[in-house]
Design a protein around this motif. Structure first.
Motif, PDB file in Angstrom:
ATOM      1  N   GLU A  66       0.843  -1.193   0.000  1.00 59.73           N
ATOM      2  CA  GLU A  66       0.000   0.000   0.000  1.00 59.73           C
ATOM      3  C   GLU A  66       0.877   1.241   0.000  1.00 59.73           C
ATOM      4  OE1 GLU A  66      -3.314  -0.288  -0.347  1.00 59.73           O
ATOM      5  OE2 GLU A  66      -2.839  -2.433  -0.464  1.00 59.73           O
ATOM      6  N   TYR A  67       1.922   1.201   0.795  1.00 53.61           N
ATOM      7  CA  TYR A  67       2.940   2.236   0.785  1.00 53.61           C
ATOM      8  C   TYR A  67       4.211   1.696   1.408  1.00 53.61           C
ATOM      9  CZ  TYR A  67       0.326   3.003   5.140  1.00 53.61           C
ATOM     10  OH  TYR A  67      -0.368   2.813   6.301  1.00 53.61           O
ATOM     11  N   LEU A  68       5.247   2.490   1.331  1.00 50.05           N
ATOM     12  CA  LEU A  68       6.574   2.053   1.764  1.00 50.05           C
ATOM     13  C   LEU A  68       7.118   3.034   2.798  1.00 50.05           C
ATOM     14  CD1 LEU A  68       9.061   0.150   1.211  1.00 50.05           C
ATOM     15  CD2 LEU A  68       9.750   1.798  -0.548  1.00 50.05           C
ATOM     16  N   TYR A  69       7.541   2.514   3.952  1.00 51.42           N
ATOM     17  CA  TYR A  69       8.206   3.340   4.958  1.00 51.42           C
ATOM     18  C   TYR A  69       9.698   3.419   4.627  1.00 51.42           C
ATOM     19  CZ  TYR A  69       4.078   3.243   7.963  1.00 51.42           C
ATOM     20  OH  TYR A  69       2.813   3.401   8.474  1.00 51.42           O
ATOM     21  N   VAL A  70      10.249   4.621   4.726  1.00 51.90           N
ATOM     22  CA  VAL A  70      11.671   4.840   4.435  1.00 51.90           C
ATOM     23  C   VAL A  70      12.304   5.571   5.606  1.00 51.90           C
ATOM     24  CG1 VAL A  70      11.351   4.858   1.937  1.00 51.90           C
ATOM     25  CG2 VAL A  70      11.145   6.995   3.218  1.00 51.90           C
ATOM     26  N   ILE A  71      13.634   5.661   5.619  1.00 50.28           N
ATOM     27  CA  ILE A  71      14.331   6.181   6.797  1.00 50.28           C
ATOM     28  C   ILE A  71      14.883   7.590   6.623  1.00 50.28           C
ATOM     29  CG2 ILE A  71      16.647   5.317   6.237  1.00 50.28           C
ATOM     30  CD1 ILE A  71      16.775   4.378   9.238  1.00 50.28           C
ATOM     31  N   SER A  72      14.870   8.125   5.392  1.00 52.38           N
ATOM     32  CA  SER A  72      15.452   9.459   5.192  1.00 52.38           C
ATOM     33  C   SER A  72      14.747  10.199   4.064  1.00 52.38           C
ATOM     34  CB  SER A  72      16.949   9.346   4.872  1.00 52.38           C
ATOM     35  OG  SER A  72      17.137   8.693   3.612  1.00 52.38           O
ATOM     36  N   ASP A  73      14.913  11.528   4.058  1.00 54.63           N
ATOM     37  CA  ASP A  73      14.315  12.356   3.011  1.00 54.63           C
ATOM     38  C   ASP A  73      14.891  12.020   1.640  1.00 54.63           C
ATOM     39  OD1 ASP A  73      12.491  13.938   4.489  1.00 54.63           O
ATOM     40  OD2 ASP A  73      14.135  15.164   5.256  1.00 54.63           O
ATOM     41  N   ILE A  74      16.204  11.780   1.579  1.00 53.55           N
ATOM     42  CA  ILE A  74      16.840  11.431   0.313  1.00 53.55           C
ATOM     43  C   ILE A  74      16.212  10.156  -0.253  1.00 53.55           C
ATOM     44  CG2 ILE A  74      18.981  10.575  -0.729  1.00 53.55           C
ATOM     45  CD1 ILE A  74      20.531  12.511   1.017  1.00 53.55           C
ATOM     46  N   GLN A  75      16.034   9.168   0.600  1.00 54.02           N
ATOM     47  CA  GLN A  75      15.437   7.906   0.164  1.00 54.02           C
ATOM     48  C   GLN A  75      13.981   8.098  -0.262  1.00 54.02           C
ATOM     49  OE1 GLN A  75      15.002   4.604   3.082  1.00 54.02           O
ATOM     50  NE2 GLN A  75      16.228   3.431   1.624  1.00 54.02           N
ATOM     51  N   LYS A  76      13.258   8.912   0.473  1.00 52.23           N
ATOM     52  CA  LYS A  76      11.849   9.177   0.153  1.00 52.23           C
ATOM     53  C   LYS A  76      11.711   9.766  -1.253  1.00 52.23           C
ATOM     54  CE  LYS A  76       7.735  11.452   2.110  1.00 52.23           C
ATOM     55  NZ  LYS A  76       7.223  12.050   0.869  1.00 52.23           N
ATOM     56  N   PHE A  83       9.364   4.028  -7.736  1.00 52.36           N
ATOM     57  CA  PHE A  83       8.243   3.106  -7.569  1.00 52.36           C
ATOM     58  C   PHE A  83       6.868   3.719  -7.836  1.00 52.36           C
ATOM     59  CE2 PHE A  83      11.482   1.439  -4.434  1.00 52.36           C
ATOM     60  CZ  PHE A  83      11.862   0.358  -5.215  1.00 52.36           C
ATOM     61  N   LYS A  84       6.819   5.057  -8.008  1.00 56.57           N
ATOM     62  CA  LYS A  84       5.524   5.726  -8.167  1.00 56.57           C
ATOM     63  C   LYS A  84       4.577   5.313  -7.035  1.00 56.57           C
ATOM     64  CE  LYS A  84       6.933   7.150 -12.225  1.00 56.57           C
ATOM     65  NZ  LYS A  84       8.145   7.896 -12.157  1.00 56.57           N
ATOM     66  N   LYS A  85       5.118   5.301  -5.855  1.00 60.44           N
ATOM     67  CA  LYS A  85       4.414   4.807  -4.661  1.00 60.44           C
ATOM     68  C   LYS A  85       4.616   5.786  -3.519  1.00 60.44           C
ATOM     69  CE  LYS A  85       3.281   0.979  -4.367  1.00 60.44           C
ATOM     70  NZ  LYS A  85       2.020   0.243  -4.604  1.00 60.44           N
TER      71      LYS A  85
END
Length: 306
Positions: A66-76, A83-85
């Motif tokens: 449904e969505y993806l949790y990430v750890i940093s702004d750069i990664q987001k 991924f268009k997610k």
């Protein structure tokens, strides 16, 4: 709900896809390293073959989320493009509301710089650069000393490089319970990332969890690394540390600290405020709970409709 960490592993990701298909429930994932992009450095064709093959199944997993949790702004920013997610930040927190900043009144003489954590991925080289800069500053009088606490296995090469007399002290590993007191005894807490291309690319999405511990200790942070690495970019953006982004700046920033002691408490407060603003554990937990709760509700609504 299926909540899964996302790794660079074909085997694990095949299991995840099987469980998703078998249960048919909603899924979210969490990633804390760059497992997908091709922004890496290697001369090995096997590395690139593995990278290309594995990223295909990683994309299949993310497509099922449904969505993806990430750890940093750069990664987001990068992963939302890949991924268009929708990606959501999920970082370590601490209880900043129920504690006041504990500023250190009496500074050590010489000033005590403390590093706690992993010195792999080229971080030890940055610590060597700090040690050499301090050695030059200590030429006439010992103004600052660096204490390194790490569980990382110390090779002869690392030990020799960090053997800077009366300036750098390798303290080895200590139990987790002792770390808070060690950090509170410090005048300045040190965070480093590698300045070498290969290691920078490996960690550029990562955000060191120990930084939240540093914020919580309300100590001045001295950081070394390039601004294309997530943790360094974050510290600069939030003005939460004194940062050196190249070798010349290391000595300049150290002189700035030593010649202007008032800046130590100034940046101790800034570190605390950054933690309080962005890493309040109760807010992080509530956001996560509400996200997952909404997915459960959607799932139940779909079941009733069907």
């Amino acid at each position: 709900i299926i909540f899964v960490p996302l790794y660079h592993s074909t085997y694990l990701n095949k299991i995840i896809l099987f469980i998703k298909e078998y249960t048919g429930v909603k899924m979210v994932s969490y990633v804390s390293d760059d497992v997908y992009s091709l922004k890496r450095f290697s001369f090995s064709p096997f590395f690139w073959l593995d990278r290309i093959v594995t990223r295909r199944i990683i994309k299949k997993v993310v497509n099922q989320c449904e969505y993806l949790y990430v750890i940093s702004d750069i990664q987001k920013k990068e992963y939302e493009k890949y991924f268009k997610k929708e990606c959501k930040l999920l970082m370590k927190g601490a209880d900043f509301l129920n504690k006041r900043p504990n500023l250190k009144v009496n500074k050590n003489d010489p000033l005590k710089f403390v590093y706690t954590g992993n010195i792999g991925a080229g971080r030890w080289k940055s610590l060597v650069r700090i040690g050499n800069a301090l050695k030059e500053i200590n030429n006439i009088r010992t103004n600052g000393q660096l204490y390194i606490y790490t569980m990382t296995p110390i090779t002869r090469k690392i030990k020799k490089a960090l053997n800077i007399r009366n300036t750098v002290f390798l303290m080895g590993g200590v139990s987790y319970e002792k770390i808070p007191q060690i950090q509170e005894d410090a005048d300045i807490l040190v965070h480093v990332e590698s300045m070498d291309l290969k290691e920078r690319l490996e960690v550029r999405h990562s955000f060191s969890t120990k930084l939240v511990d540093y914020f919580y200790r309300s100590r001045c942070i001295f950081a070394v690394g390039t601004p294309d690495v997530a943790s360094i970019e974050y510290l600069i953006k939030n003005d939460a540390a004194l940062v050196a982004t190249n070798v010349v700046e290391i000595k300049n920033q150290l002189n700035r600290i030593i010649n202007n002691p008032s800046i130590i408490n100034e940046y101790a407060i800034k570190a605390w405020e950054c933690g309080k603003k962005n890493h309040q554990i109760h807010e992080i937990q509530n956001r996560l709970y509400n996200d997952l709760k909404s997915l459960v509700k959607d799932r139940l609504d779909e079941s009733i409709t069907n």
